[in-house]
Every structure is written in C-alpha cells, then in structure tokens.
Design an enzyme around this catalytic site. Sequence first.
Site, PDB file in Angstrom:
ATOM      1  CG  ASP A  61       7.810  61.382  14.384  1.00  0.00           C
ATOM      2  OD1 ASP A  61       7.326  60.234  14.474  1.00  0.00           O
ATOM      3  OD2 ASP A  61       8.747  61.779  15.088  1.00  0.00           O
ATOM      4  CD  GLU A  81       7.407  54.431  20.930  1.00  0.00           C
ATOM      5  OE1 GLU A  81       8.328  54.975  21.588  1.00  0.00           O
ATOM      6  OE2 GLU A  81       7.465  54.242  19.707  1.00  0.00           O
ATOM      7  CE  LYS A 121       9.507  57.029  24.354  1.00  0.00           C
ATOM      8  NZ  LYS A 121       9.815  56.256  23.141  1.00  0.00           N
TER       9      LYS A 121
END
Lengths: 658, 658
Positions: free
Chosen positions: B304, B428, B525
Amino acid sequence: MTDFTLTLADLGNTSAQNIETLFAQANGILGVRASLPIPSTESSPGSFINGFYESHEIVYGENAYGYAKNHQTMVKLFDLRTIEIAIDGESEFSLLEQDLRLEMATGILSESYRYATKSGKKIQIDLESLASHANRAVYAQKISVTALNFSGAVKIGKKARHIKPEGISEFDPRLKESSADLQISGNRYRTKNSQLDLFVKFDDFDETLSLAESQTFTFTQLYHLSRLNDFSDVTYDTLKMQQTAIFKDFWASSDIEIVGDDKLQKGIRFNLYHLFNSAGRDGHTNFAAKGLTGEGYEGHYFWDTEMYLLPFFIYTQPEIAKSLLTFRANILPQAQKRAAELEFAGALFAWRTINGEETSAYYPAGTAQLHINADIAYAFELYDNVTGDADFIAKNRKVIYEIARFWMSYGFMSARGFEIHEVTGPDEYTALVNNNFYTNKMVQNTFYYAAKLAVRFDENLDEALKWSTAANKMYFGYDEKRQLTQQDDSFLDKEPWEFDKTPTENYPLLLHYHPMKIYKHQVLKQADTILAHMLFSESKEQIARDYDFYEPLTTHDSSLSRAVYGVVASKIDRNEQAYDFFKAAATMDLDDRQGNASHGIHAANMGGSWLGLIYGFAGLQLENGQIKTSNHLPKAIKSLRFNLLIRGKMTEIFIKND
Amino acid sequence: MTDFTLTLADLGNTSAQNIETLFAQANGILGVRASLPIPSTESSPGSFINGFYESHEIVYGENAYGYAKNHQTMVKLFDLRTIEIAIDGESEFSLLEQDLRLEMATGILSESYRYATKSGKKIQIDLESLASHANRAVYAQKISVTALNFSGAVKIGKKARHIKPEGISEFDPRLKESSADLQISGNRYRTKNSQLDLFVKFDDFDETLSLAESQTFTFTQLYHLSRLNDFSDVTYDTLKMQQTAIFKDFWASSDIEIVGDDKLQKGIRFNLYHLFNSAGRDGHTNFAAKGLTGEGYEGHYFWDTEMYLLPFFIYTQPEIAKSLLTFRANILPQAQKRAAELEFAGALFAWRTINGEETSAYYPAGTAQLHINADIAYAFELYDNVTGDADFIAKNRKVIYEIARFWMSYGFMSARGFEIHEVTGPDEYTALVNNNFYTNKMVQNTFYYAAKLAVRFDENLDEALKWSTAANKMYFGYDEKRQLTQQDDSFLDKEPWEFDKTPTENYPLLLHYHPMKIYKHQVLKQADTILAHMLFSESKEQIARDYDFYEPLTTHDSSLSRAVYGVVASKIDRNEQAYDFFKAAATMDLDDRQGNASHGIHAANMGGSWLGLIYGFAGLQLENGQIKTSNHLPKAIKSLRFNLLIRGKMTEIFIKND
C-alpha cells in the site's frame, strides 16, 4: 514355514522405535507398539484404539471461510508392556540381548530379553503376546521371568500406564501431538473435547517372588480396552488357540507365494500381515495411514484406503472391504454437510478425517485433493464388480449419486469440454491446478458409474443423462507436439527442477523447500498421471512416453509412489524396472527406506506392494466380472501363486516363468 | 475555511468506534483514537505507537518449510482520554449530546459533551486536543468541566489506563488481538516477546472541586510516550501554536482545491489530513494499512505504501517519502535473509511486516504476492525521477540490485520468454498463478531500472545485460481472439462467477466463500491488470477493452480497487465513470462504505483518492523529469488546483472546465 517368521535380522534399522512399529500387534480395533519391557530413553511405547481420537480447535495464523475447524488426533493410550522389576532392591537394568520372533502365520509375537543390574545380577524376560482377533478388546501377554545367575527377591509389577501428553519438538509436519488428557471415572476414560468413551479392565500384577538361580516364574496378563463397557471372560490359552486358527484362515485366502526372492517373499507377507491387523472392522472405523502401529498422520483416514488398500481386501477379504466402505456410507451426512458449507451440491468427503469431518489444516494439499471423492466411487465400483454384492450397492448407492452431484457442481462445461479447476492431484508437489489428468479421469469414471447405477435402479435418469454427457465431454489436456498427457493445464509450462543441484539430504523436498518453490517446478512427489495409467486403458506407446517423461521428474518422496510406477512398468513390459520398484515397495518398512518407520507402518505402500505383484507381475485385469492375467514376472522370480475371490468363488492363480 | 472542518454531520456512520477512527489524532509516531471521555459499552479506546509491536509464534495447523515464524501485532496501548467524574458521589452518566469539530487546517480537535447523572445533575465537558507534530512524543488535552444545573463537589480523575488484552470474537481474518501484556519497570513498558521499550511520562490529575452552577474549571494534561527515555518540557499553548504552523505549511504544499463538489472537497482534504498524520517519519517505521487510527491488519506495512501512498508524498512531501523509502533500505538485511531461506538470490521483502520479517500466515495471499518487491523498486524510481535526490539513490541503490537478483532467480527463461510462475497478483481472488500480467510488467520495469542504475553508477554491468535481456523477453499472455490482456495464464479459462446469484450480503466474498471456490472463478477482488494500465503506456483501445472485460468481474471488495479503476476510466476519457469511482474513494471512510472504518482508516484508498484526482482528473504524466497534464474533469467539477514539487521546484497546477 520360516518365511512367515520375522526376526530382528530382517530389519534394516533396529532402533527401539523402529522395532516398536514393525513388531506392533493389532487387530483392527486395538494396536500395541512392541516396546521394550524395560523402556529405554529412546522408547515410545503406547497403544491405540482405532477411531479413538481427541479433538481441539485448529488455530490459523490467518483464518478464512470454510476452513476445517478441528484437529482430530488418535490418542496415544496406555503403555501395556512395561514391566517394573527390582532384584534385591536394584531397579536399574542394562539390556544385554534381545530377540524377537514374530510368527506371522499365527499372529503370535515371542520375545526374549536379558538384562543385568549394576551389581551384575542377570535376569531373562520371555514374552509371548497377541492382540486378539477373536476378542478385539484384548491384548494378552504371557510373561516369564528367569533368575539367570542369582537367587533372591524379585519384585515384579505389571500395570497399564496412562501415557501423559508430551510435546513433539522435531520439525515434521506429518507428526502431531497425539496424547490427550483423559477424564477418568471408574473404569471409563473420556476424552475432554471429543467426548469419546473408552472402558478398560486391567488387573495389575504386583508381587515379590523369591527365585532360585535358573528358576522361572510365569504368569499371564490380559488387558481389555473397549469402546463398550462389556467384557467377556477369556483365558490366554483360548485366545492363542483362536488367534492361530484365524491366521490360518487368513493366509489360506490371502497369502502370496513367490519363489525366487526370499526377501521379497518375506516383505510381501509382512505387508499383508499388517494390512490384516490394522483394518477397521466395524463400519465406523477405517484404516489409518499408519495403521494402529504409530502416531504419524494423527491416525487419519485418507484416500489410501480406497486406492491402495481396498483392492487387496476386495479381492481376498471382502468382509473387511465391505466394512471399510460402510465407513464411507456412514459418514455421508458429514460429507453432505461439508459440500453445503462450501456451497456445492451433493457430498464432499474429507481429505483426512477420523469422525467424517474435514481435519486438514492446509487446504491446498488437503481439501483441494478432491479426487478422494472419485476414489471412493472407484472403490465402490470395484467392490461391486468383484464381489457382486448387490445388497450392499443397493443399500449404499446414494453415496455414488451424491458424489456425482458434487462433481457436477464443482466442474463446469466450457468450450473445451467439462473442466475441473482448482484441485490438487495425487502429486502434492503441485497444488491448486486446473484439469489434473488423474482427477478428470477418475471423475469421468465416477460419472459413468453413477449413470450406470441410475439405469440399474431406474432412478435419477435426468441426472444420469447429465452425468454421461459430462463424462463424454470430459476435458483432458494433451501436448500434441510432445505427444504427452498433461498432468494439468500448466505442468508442461513449468520450470525444470534442478535435480543435479539437489543434495541427497534435501529429500524429501517438503522438509527443505517452501511450497511455492516446489510448486513452481516440474517435480513430482508421487505417481499422478501414471496412477491414472495404472487404472485405465491406454495404448502402451502413450503410457511408455508418459512414463519416460514423468518418472525422471518423480522424487518418490511419498511412499505411495514406487508401487504404482512398478505396476505401470509391468504394463509396458519393463519387467526388470518393475522388479526394482517392487523390491523397494515390498521392503520399504523392513528396510526403513523412508526413514520414518518409527512413526508407524506405511500402510498404503503395503497395499501397493500387493498391487505390484497382482496388477503388475500377474497383470490382473477385470472385464465384465471376468479376470484376466498375464505374465510379467521378472527373470529372478520363478513363480507366483495367489488366490482371488471373485463373486464368492475362490480362484488360485499360478504364474511360472517359462 | 469551512471545508477544512469535520463534524459529526459529515459522517455516514456515527457509531462510537467509527467516530474514534475518523477523529483519531496522530503524528506519524503516536496515534490516539477519539474515544468518549466517559466510555460507553461500544467504546474501543486506545493509543498506538508506530512500529511498537508484540510478537508471538504463529501456530500452523499444518506447518511447512519456510513459513513465516512470528506474528507481529501493533500494541493497543493506553486509554489516554477517559475522564473519571463523580458529582456528589454519583459516577454513572448518560450522554445527552456530543459535538466534535476537527479543524484539519490546524490539526486541533475540539469536542463538547453533555452528560447527566441519574438524579439529573448535568455537566458539560469541553475538550481541545492534539497529537503534536512538533513534539511527536506528546498527546495534549485541554479539559474544561462546567456544572450546568447544580452546585456541588465534582471529583475529577484523569489517568492513562493501560489497555488489558481481550479476545476478538468476531470472525474477520483482517482483525487480530492487538493488546499485549507489558512488563512495567518504573516508567518503562517492555513487550514480553519482542522486547521493545516504551517510556512514558503521565502526570495523573485527581482532584475534587467545588463548582458553583455554570462555573467552569479548566486544566491541561500532557501525555508523553516515546521509544526513548528523553522528554522535553513543553506547554499546551506552545504545542498548539506549533501545530497550527506545521499544518499551515502542510496545506500550503499539499492541498487540493476542487470546486463544484463540496463533499468531494471535504473528502479529499480529510484523506490528505490522515495521510499526513499516520506516515512514519524516522526511517524505522512505515505507514500501517490503517494508519495509527485502529488495529485492523495488526498495524502491518504492505505494498500500500509504495503503490498508493508514496505518489502523494513523493510529489508533495518528499521528506516523508524519503523516510518511508529509507524504512525499506533499513530492512534490506531481513529481505536478503528471507530470500536465502527460501533459496533464492537477492532480497525478498516481506508481504506484511513491522520489523522487516515476513509475518503473513497464509502464503498464497501473503509471501506469494511477490510483486511487492517490484512495487518497492517502482517507488524508488518514481522518487528518483520526481525529486532528483541523487544522494539518496546513490546510497540505497543496492535495494534495487538485490530485488532484481531475486527476480532473476525466481523467474526463468523458457521458449515463450522470461516467465514468472506461482505468484499472486494484486487481485487476491486468484492465487498462485503463472505470469500475472501486473507482476510481469512491474518486474520488467524493475529490470530496466536496475540496469539503468548499473549504467549510471558503472557497476554490475554483466548483470545489467541479463536484466535488460530478461526485461526485453518478458512474457505477457494475450488472448488474440478476444484481443484481451490475460490477467494470468489461466484466468480466461476460468468459470464465470454467478454474480446474479450472489446476494448483496455475501460481499466481501472472502467472508462467505472458501478460497477454492473464489479462486476457481472469474471474479476479482480488486484492480489487477487495470492497475498495470494505470502505471504504464498502452493504447487507449486496449485499455478500454481490458477495462470493459475486467471491471464487471471486479467486486471492489478491497478498498484499493475503486480509485485505480477511476484513474483508468479517466485515461480512456470516461470522465463521468471516473467521477463515480472518485466519489466512492474520496468519501469511503467518511461514509463507511466498506463497513469497517471502526477498525481504522483505509489509508491506501486515501492515497488512491489523490491518484484519482491527480493521475486521473488532471492526467498527470511524468516524462524525463517533465510533467504533463490533461483535462479529464467530469462535468460537475468546475476546477481543480494543486501543487507538485518537481526536483525541488513547486509548480501550481490549475485545471478548469472551460
């Protein structure tokens, strides 16, 4: 009958724990490790009851939806073998000599030990023992104590000692703590979490004798352990007589006589002996991966039963086969619940289990081995074809339908055909792949069998049509250029494993490399596509090409591998290669080739060695209820003789070289 | 300046725990949740120190070689906010009114609460507080207590209460117990396993006042928490003055002014405010996924930082960017050790970590997200290009070389090109795939950057040649028939997910379906191939085709998804679609769209909302150190104004809708 006798001379590794496993006695319900009467620091004594487990919650570092919830661990129970001895107050002994003699023909173990105290007083302990097949609650011992070089007071105690939990320090994912804190109330032992009861009847022996030099004192001890509080009075001599009779019957129907290789002869008998001893008999227990001889794999039941053990039982001991299949029928509700939990139709049987619920804590090499569902269907079909037991199939056909329904919902129809994604095949060195050849082949077979049953019983005909269609359109990956069967959609694209840079001590790979590193390479733990070739028809040329491609990539890190490669080597007329595989399979535990016989026998390999001789050397094939054989004997083997029970009729097969 | 003010009216969910997160104050080192002064049963008060974690062994149901060994969990520390009050002996209160007012312009939080006792005595508590950016060890409060409708004895206690461990009962793999038993010695608190020290200086307040009706009593409290036992004397007023000055500077360089959508304006400022507050500043801490506002994801640092947060910092706060990149350079030894452990070359950075060691307990969605290594290299390169900080790159270029070495050893050259197998991309909902497009693209970029550095510094030239070759021959899967970029080798072969049969309450899918079921379907996702399209050049037609294919398959179950789809929508001139994504991203936590803002802010999404405006609406591109922009403003937005700092030079960008 020396070939029915096992002594220490037959063992490649005579460590205490190895002896405990290999000479362990069991009767399908109760198993007792053959530990020293006076334990050493290396001893790992204990007894097991098939299906008697403790459960505790599986802790996940990172949890996810639908993971298996509880461990199930076969409990390591009492030490039934330790003898407490003191000679004139001296209670420390050193072992001078030991001699073990297992009579596989009768199921009786004879042992003789000589011990000395520090002051030099020598004593001989002779044991005769059995885990009774006539009364499966009983482990019986006849004990003789002889004062070799002294006269004096010998105090003898013989008790059942409850094994207390202890940690396992060794890094080996295949081992897990197997003891439990048992809650004791009278003669009832109850596991705390799984709430299973075990009833015991132990009469302790505790006396001080006055022995003259060379004098022998003999007594018998009977230990009763049962899930039911119901014990019958028996005597040692009766049990021994019954045991002898039962084993005579066993060998009469199940023996294999092989002339030309005494070691192989002994190896195969040793394997059949253990198969007979560890198979569950009551429809509520199955066959643990390590039998009832050790705690490896936590006493779990796997596909090993269906694909490696059941052929032997189906062809020679159909009552045991029936009982093992009944276990699957009995856990159908758990399998239906599991399928629903994962939002699929039908029934999804657990990859590893004791009570029917999934207990695999690593789904990529656990639940993802969905092929167990097709394996179960395959075994039902084989039982159906060989025994002709119409009642059993009529009663339990729902198992097959429910499995077929699962597969219909798990796979899907694409432009390529019926595909099955995100599965792990028998080869655990690749995981979560698409269209594993073995799996697709087995599912195709399942669909056909389910459809056949639907027609036979005139029901579910709409579904049967779908099952047949899916089977007809089953997708199989094939590399046209290399003329190879694809193990899965991506296997042939993988990077080659650098075998020449892998030191011997790095095997098995699973103990030395991260799964990601293993999975991304062309390396197999065990037979996969080749296992499918063992079971189904295919041209010899194709099998040979696949064999030549996959065999060099196979580490045989799994004990389930060599026997299968052996059968397929026979199938393509490579009889001497097959012979090499058989020798490895037949004596795997005797020679401790996997290095961990101490954790228990490799039961599937033992069944595999039967397959090697019968499917391989003798080329057994079943077609429309008729058996066919062919001669694939290697040069060294002069002849092979065995029995098969086809639809209730015993047939003797005798194959001779030339 | 009302747009810099946050009140309860701005929140979509005003539950106690949501307020605690959104009004939390932090300074990159210390974070304090804005809990009620008199906690309710719903309260989850606490404070955090960046990088202050406790570790404990990860227990695996089934262990394997090379698994991460220890959990690292940011410790939930003291409750610094509870005020103990008793009025004439009455100590139970009900909350009548609350009013919170966060001045983002100054970093000061003002709160006002009215409480009543059972007998009807009303009291008002006014708070003013800050987590000091001038002195990062200090959390400071000014507290006023007013007797509203009574005269009497008011007992006031103000202490720092140590949070005791408590279990988490909710099923949510993204949450983990975050408290620790601290070993206390004087003013030192030490974690038991990780052996980290924290020093505190708390002056408790404990007095009984006699208040007349309408009388107000005011006092200040300063709480010092530091990894070093070194506290300076400060006053509340000085801290407040400094805080105001620091925030003025911050907004001067980092503010974005957006005219035409007040909610979006407030949302983006709220996001930038939190980014400034939670970023580590010392080179030894990074930016936790939830900042310093909550315990979600255990306070771990992920990719991130590199892909969602660093662009903002690199372009507007390069000192913070440098500090975050320095963290990676500082954990290079752990990354080298990890690569060696897994038998690869170079450095393998942990997927999730605090101390540099891998702490992901589920490798298929953890370690297998190897792309973090390419992400780190990408961020170094961006920092290099935007800041021109030659010293930093010269000092830390080894990070890039070591990453390139890792990729050379993990990937392999085949007939198809340089392939990378067994990885998990950003999405994911597929795992352990071959040739993930995003990963291969990022690794190609890493190789090129490493080779460029080698040339720049005239070293490792043999390797540079190999890196360039691998980059040139990088394999990318492409479906010629459908003209689609393949997310990975098998994605386009997967079964479609039945979106129409998925009830709304079954999102996020990860909480309702087993990974196997999710992985085998065409369902995402979050942005994966589309993220690569955000970063790299590609024809608009190709991007549009891929966008139209992948977007409908994307659940956006990850908070990292929408902003990226927004940028790419801008890139293909779908300005109104981009606007919808931005609104969702900019106000994700304010509106609690993910439903779990209570666990902490979604920091990556906050960074993503900056990307949405700057990369998306303003079409920022960097070419040879020169920036280019283009106008992708949606109709409703009148203008956009922001600053960028390019090679030390501040540039104001103003974009107007005609």
